[in-house]
Design an enzyme around this catalytic site. Structure first.
Site, PDB file in Angstrom:
ATOM      1  N   ASP A  67       0.823  -1.219   0.000  1.00 49.95           N
ATOM      2  CA  ASP A  67       0.000   0.000   0.000  1.00 49.95           C
ATOM      3  C   ASP A  67       0.852   1.263   0.000  1.00 49.95           C
ATOM      4  O   ASP A  67       2.063   1.210   0.176  1.00 49.95           O
ATOM      5  CB  ASP A  67      -0.950  -0.012   1.217  1.00 49.95           C
ATOM      6  N   ASP A 136      -7.181  -2.235  14.534  1.00 51.09           N
ATOM      7  CA  ASP A 136      -8.580  -2.580  14.240  1.00 51.09           C
ATOM      8  C   ASP A 136      -8.686  -3.867  13.407  1.00 51.09           C
ATOM      9  O   ASP A 136      -9.741  -4.165  12.851  1.00 51.09           O
ATOM     10  CB  ASP A 136      -9.300  -1.411  13.542  1.00 51.09           C
ATOM     11  N   GLU A 143      -9.526  -1.670   5.673  1.00 54.12           N
ATOM     12  CA  GLU A 143     -10.175  -1.285   6.919  1.00 54.12           C
ATOM     13  C   GLU A 143     -11.457  -2.086   7.138  1.00 54.12           C
ATOM     14  O   GLU A 143     -11.953  -2.723   6.203  1.00 54.12           O
ATOM     15  CB  GLU A 143     -10.492   0.214   6.872  1.00 54.12           C
TER      16      GLU A 143
HETATM   17  C1  GLP Z   1      -0.549   0.450   8.498  1.00 53.96           C
HETATM   18  C2  GLP Z   1      -0.144  -0.417   7.309  1.00 53.96           C
HETATM   19  C3  GLP Z   1      -0.292  -1.884   7.621  1.00 53.96           C
HETATM   20  C4  GLP Z   1       0.373  -2.201   8.941  1.00 53.96           C
HETATM   21  C5  GLP Z   1      -0.288  -1.411  10.045  1.00 53.96           C
HETATM   22  C6  GLP Z   1       0.301  -1.691  11.406  1.00 53.96           C
HETATM   23  O1  GLP Z   1      -1.911   0.620   8.585  1.00 53.96           O
HETATM   24  N1  GLP Z   1      -0.891  -0.107   6.143  1.00 53.96           N
HETATM   25  O2  GLP Z   1       0.287  -2.655   6.571  1.00 53.96           O
HETATM   26  O3  GLP Z   1       0.287  -3.591   9.211  1.00 53.96           O
HETATM   27  O4  GLP Z   1      -0.111  -0.036   9.752  1.00 53.96           O
HETATM   28  O5  GLP Z   1       1.421  -0.886  11.598  1.00 53.96           O
HETATM   29  P1  GLP Z   1       2.472  -1.085  12.752  1.00 53.96           P
HETATM   30  O6  GLP Z   1       3.314  -2.249  12.339  1.00 53.96           O
HETATM   31  O7  GLP Z   1       3.259   0.185  12.760  1.00 53.96           O
HETATM   32  O8  GLP Z   1       1.732  -1.326  13.997  1.00 53.96           O
END
Ligand code: GLP
Length: 266
Positions: A67, A136, A143
């Site tokens: 993404d 979430d 989402e």
């Molecule tokens: C973002 C990314 C996800 C990731 C999530 C959790 O939303 N798009 O791919 O898994 O954050 O991030 P973190 O690893 O910083 O908790």
């Protein structure tokens, strides 16, 4: 789904790196699906170390990132383009033409998303997809409410995700509200999935994803529908699993006589 609960974040990172190395040892030109966020930082650190010290070779590898934020130019410090170059690409030998990260500013978003899907197909599909999980329960930026059949497209970020990711930006208002993300359906087509999670703030999402019903409200629960999905957790992220003893038992059995024959397909 194979659920492995490890002692620490460092162990999760090292185990994840071993999975990548395993795939590359049998298929040096593998296609890797990559994730951003704080979770895979330890994995990337370990891959960089293995490249430097053990000659782990990425020269034939192709990568597809999950993404990117919409509206951030690729040189923006918080863009996932900059993140990937800083933490992985500038330290290993992936060829520049084999790196795919969704654009944050395509002229025609739906045509661009269809093109991104086609690139994945033309490169033979993703062999191993690395995933984190949002608080979430989202994977990539799928989402709550995202179709479990969804493909690469533009999504509106949940308020909770904007809050969570605000820590990387100077001001909350700077966090983009939209992202281009692979869909859950895109992710499920990868031959293997590897989801990593650490820390107490992920415990609830992890429990819902692994032990709850398969639901678009927790898109990581779609991993239950995949034949080769592995989840690596530290102690805190495993903290709300009701079946904890069962998962530990299965892992103990892997050390036994038939252990080598127990694949992730269980
Ligand atoms: C973002 C990314 C996800 C990731 C999530 C959790 O939303 N798009 O791919 O898994 O954050 O991030 P973190 O690893 O910083 O908790």
């Amino acid at each position: 789904m194979e659920v492995v609960i490890l002692a620490s974040y460092d162990e999760v990172s090292r185990a994840a790196a071993r999975e990548v190395a395993r795939v590359l040892s049998t298929k040096p030109n593998a296609v890797l699906g990559l994730a951003t966020g704080s979770t895979p930082l330890g994995l990337y650190r370990e891959l960089v170390r293995m490249h430097r010290d053990e000659g782990l070779d990425f020269s034939q590898v192709t990568t597809f990132n999950l993404d990117e934020y919409v509206g951030l130019p690729p040189n923006h410090p918080q863009s996932y383009h900059v993140f990937m170059h800083e933490h992985l690409f500038q330290h290993v030998n992936v060829a520049a033409q084999n790196i795919f990260i969704p654009s944050g500013a395509p002229a025609n978003i739906s045509a661009y998303c269809a093109w991104y899907e086609r690139q994945i197909q033309e490169r033979g599909g993703i062999d191993l997809q690395i995933l984190g999980i949002g608080a979430d329960g989202h994977v990539a930026f799928n989402e709550p409410g995202s179709s479990l059949a969804s493909r690469t497209r533009i999504k509106t970020l949940a308020r909770q995700t904007i809050e969570d990711n605000a820590r990387f930006f100077e001001r909350r208002e700077d966090v983009p509200a939209y992202a281009i993300t692979m869909g859950v359906g895109t992710i499920l087509e990868a031959r293997e999935l590897l989801l990593c999670a650490n820390g107490r703030n992920k415990a609830r999402a992890v429990a819902l994803a692994i032990e709850g019903p398969v639901t678009a409200m927790v898109t990581a629960s779609a991993l239950q529908m995949h034949r080769q999905a592995k989840v690596l957790l530290d102690q805190e992220a495993a903290g709300e699993l009701k079946m904890r003893e069962h998962f530990d038992w299965i892992e103990e059995c892997r050390a036994g006589a038939l252990g080598a024959q127990l694949g992730t397909e269980q």
